[in-house]
Design a protein around this motif. Structure first.
Motif, PDB file in Angstrom:
ATOM      1  N   TYR A   1      54.258  34.126 -32.136  1.00 53.63           N
ATOM      2  CA  TYR A   1      53.878  35.455 -31.636  1.00 53.63           C
ATOM      3  C   TYR A   1      54.227  35.564 -30.154  1.00 53.63           C
ATOM      4  O   TYR A   1      54.009  34.624 -29.385  1.00 53.63           O
ATOM      5  N   ASN A   2      54.716  36.730 -29.772  1.00 51.60           N
ATOM      6  CA  ASN A   2      55.258  36.911 -28.436  1.00 51.60           C
ATOM      7  C   ASN A   2      54.243  37.519 -27.470  1.00 51.60           C
ATOM      8  O   ASN A   2      54.429  38.623 -26.950  1.00 51.60           O
ATOM      9  N   LEU A   3      53.146  36.806 -27.258  1.00 53.46           N
ATOM     10  CA  LEU A   3      52.180  37.171 -26.226  1.00 53.46           C
ATOM     11  C   LEU A   3      51.434  35.905 -25.806  1.00 53.46           C
ATOM     12  O   LEU A   3      51.452  34.914 -26.540  1.00 53.46           O
ATOM     13  N   PRO A   4      50.794  35.915 -24.646  1.00 55.54           N
ATOM     14  CA  PRO A   4      50.118  34.692 -24.185  1.00 55.54           C
ATOM     15  C   PRO A   4      48.868  34.379 -25.009  1.00 55.54           C
ATOM     16  O   PRO A   4      48.123  35.281 -25.406  1.00 55.54           O
ATOM     17  N   PHE A   5      48.649  33.085 -25.245  1.00 56.22           N
ATOM     18  CA  PHE A   5      47.437  32.596 -25.908  1.00 56.22           C
ATOM     19  C   PHE A   5      46.710  31.621 -24.978  1.00 56.22           C
ATOM     20  O   PHE A   5      47.346  30.767 -24.352  1.00 56.22           O
ATOM     21  N   ILE A   6      45.395  31.762 -24.926  1.00 55.78           N
ATOM     22  CA  ILE A   6      44.545  30.817 -24.190  1.00 55.78           C
ATOM     23  C   ILE A   6      43.746  30.032 -25.221  1.00 55.78           C
ATOM     24  O   ILE A   6      43.099  30.614 -26.097  1.00 55.78           O
ATOM     25  N   GLY A   7      43.798  28.712 -25.127  1.00 56.06           N
ATOM     26  CA  GLY A   7      43.069  27.876 -26.070  1.00 56.06           C
ATOM     27  C   GLY A   7      41.867  27.196 -25.430  1.00 56.06           C
ATOM     28  O   GLY A   7      41.637  27.303 -24.222  1.00 56.06           O
ATOM     29  N   ILE A   8      41.131  26.500 -26.265  1.00 58.52           N
ATOM     30  CA  ILE A   8      39.914  25.823 -25.810  1.00 58.52           C
ATOM     31  C   ILE A   8      39.898  24.418 -26.389  1.00 58.52           C
ATOM     32  O   ILE A   8      40.201  24.221 -27.569  1.00 58.52           O
ATOM     33  N   GLU A   9      39.550  23.451 -25.559  1.00 62.18           N
ATOM     34  CA  GLU A   9      39.327  22.108 -26.066  1.00 62.18           C
ATOM     35  C   GLU A   9      38.177  21.482 -25.283  1.00 62.18           C
ATOM     36  O   GLU A   9      37.848  21.926 -24.182  1.00 62.18           O
ATOM     37  N   PRO A  10      37.512  20.488 -25.866  1.00 60.40           N
ATOM     38  CA  PRO A  10      36.358  19.885 -25.192  1.00 60.40           C
ATOM     39  C   PRO A  10      36.703  19.361 -23.807  1.00 60.40           C
ATOM     40  O   PRO A  10      37.788  18.809 -23.597  1.00 60.40           O
TER      41      PRO A  10
ATOM     42  N   ALA B   1      44.591  16.151 -33.854  1.00 63.32           N
ATOM     43  CA  ALA B   1      45.532  15.371 -33.051  1.00 63.32           C
ATOM     44  C   ALA B   1      45.371  15.662 -31.566  1.00 63.32           C
ATOM     45  O   ALA B   1      45.472  14.764 -30.732  1.00 63.32           O
ATOM     46  N   LEU B   2      45.090  16.936 -31.222  1.00 55.46           N
ATOM     47  CA  LEU B   2      44.935  17.306 -29.814  1.00 55.46           C
ATOM     48  C   LEU B   2      43.723  16.623 -29.198  1.00 55.46           C
ATOM     49  O   LEU B   2      43.787  16.110 -28.071  1.00 55.46           O
ATOM     50  N   PHE B   3      42.614  16.568 -29.946  1.00 58.99           N
ATOM     51  CA  PHE B   3      41.424  15.891 -29.427  1.00 58.99           C
ATOM     52  C   PHE B   3      41.707  14.408 -29.228  1.00 58.99           C
ATOM     53  O   PHE B   3      41.346  13.816 -28.204  1.00 58.99           O
ATOM     54  N   SER B   4      42.380  13.801 -30.197  1.00 58.94           N
ATOM     55  CA  SER B   4      42.695  12.372 -30.103  1.00 58.94           C
ATOM     56  C   SER B   4      43.572  12.084 -28.885  1.00 58.94           C
ATOM     57  O   SER B   4      43.340  11.120 -28.146  1.00 58.94           O
ATOM     58  N   LYS B   5      44.547  12.958 -28.641  1.00 61.10           N
ATOM     59  CA  LYS B   5      45.445  12.789 -27.498  1.00 61.10           C
ATOM     60  C   LYS B   5      44.685  12.910 -26.180  1.00 61.10           C
ATOM     61  O   LYS B   5      44.860  12.083 -25.265  1.00 61.10           O
ATOM     62  N   THR B   6      43.827  13.930 -26.071  1.00 63.28           N
ATOM     63  CA  THR B   6      43.059  14.138 -24.840  1.00 63.28           C
ATOM     64  C   THR B   6      42.089  12.993 -24.600  1.00 63.28           C
ATOM     65  O   THR B   6      41.941  12.504 -23.473  1.00 63.28           O
ATOM     66  N   SER B   7      41.432  12.548 -25.650  1.00 60.32           N
ATOM     67  CA  SER B   7      40.467  11.457 -25.533  1.00 60.32           C
ATOM     68  C   SER B   7      41.153  10.161 -25.112  1.00 60.32           C
ATOM     69  O   SER B   7      40.657   9.434 -24.241  1.00 60.32           O
ATOM     70  N   THR B   8      42.303   9.895 -25.695  1.00 60.05           N
ATOM     71  CA  THR B   8      43.055   8.684 -25.344  1.00 60.05           C
ATOM     72  C   THR B   8      43.528   8.730 -23.892  1.00 60.05           C
ATOM     73  O   THR B   8      43.491   7.736 -23.170  1.00 60.05           O
TER      74      THR B   8
END
Length: 259
Positions: free
Chosen positions: A88-97, A123-130
């Motif tokens: 999709y051609n618009l900005p997205f803001i995400g959330i992670e712990p 996978a994103l949580f695992s990457k951030t935690s590592t």
């Protein structure tokens, strides 16, 4: 485009905690909030189902001409935001712990993370935690049942109190000094958590950081609303409107949307 609304969606009403932070920092912005409470929680549904639900929410907000979309759901962010950004051609803001600030500031080298299964298994949580917490003790706890109780209007209840006591006890025994909230529903638990945790434990959620990032991306794309026309903050849910209204306060009306 500048006066178009910021779109915000969550698997339920918890993302209103994010909406409050955005509205505080950017009071001149129009907003549309979409709560997919009928399908809450997203965590147990699996990646393909979460992407499908996120597509449905995104396409509704795009039809409302939103200029930016905040995925106000940790589980949807960790499982679907890469797909949304690619398609999709618009900005997205995400959330992670907010693992990073907790890991950098801990004095006991022990932090707790309360999150949904969908977030903790991603996978994103695992990457951030590592990346940020490999050298400290991290007590992960699935918050099973919490979202359901909040969505059914049982935020303050014996069931919630009992559930939280059981989830927090292993963290207390591990001498955590930071508790990271990994679900946008969970900031509404703050008064209960403060009562149940030792006084030295600091609680971190992502709300303020998400609001700051939303502002930064709007500025980057020259999308800040500088008009002084009357604001429009719209709220939609496919479940009980009264429960969301109780979290928002008396100034806002929530509309039922069959989607």
């Amino acid at each position: 485009m500048k006066t178009n609304a910021i779109g915000i969606f969550d698997s339920g009403i918890g993302g209103t905690s994010i909406w409050k932070e955005i509205n505080t920092l950017l009071p001149n912005e129009n907003t549309i909030y979409l709560a997919d409470s009928k399908n809450a929680p997203y965590g147990p549904k699996g990646k393909d189902a979460i992407i499908s639900l996120s597509i449905k929410n995104t396409e509704y907000l795009i039809k409302q001409h939103c200029k930016l979309i905040v995925v106000a759901c940790n589980t949807a962010t960790t499982n679907a935001i890469d797909y949304l950004r690619a398609n999709y051609n618009l900005p997205f803001i995400g959330i992670e712990p907010a693992i990073k600030p907790a890991a950098l500031q801990t004095k006991t080298n022990s932090i707790g993370i309360l999150a949904t299964r969908g977030t903790l298994s991603s996978a994103l949580f695992s990457k951030t935690s590592t990346l940020f917490a490999s050298n400290i003790k991290v007590i992960e706890q699935h918050g099973d049942g919490i979202v359901e109780l909040i969505e059914s209007g049982k935020l303050v209840s014996d069931e919630m109190n009992s559930l939280l006591k059981g989830y927090l006890q292993p963290m207390i025994e591990a001498n955590i000094d930071y508790l990271v909230l990994g679900c946008t529903h969970y900031p509404y638990l703050m008064p209960l958590l403060i009562k149940l945790l030792p006084k030295h434990v600091k609680i971190i959620d992502s709300g303020e950081a998400v609001a700051r990032q939303t502002k930064a991306v709007l500025e980057q794309h020259n999308l800040i609303n500088r008009s002084h026309l009357k604001l429009n903050n719209s709220f939609f849910t496919n479940s009980k409107t009264k429960v969301m209204e109780s979290l928002l306060g008396t100034n806002y009306t929530v509309n039922y949307l069959d989607f």
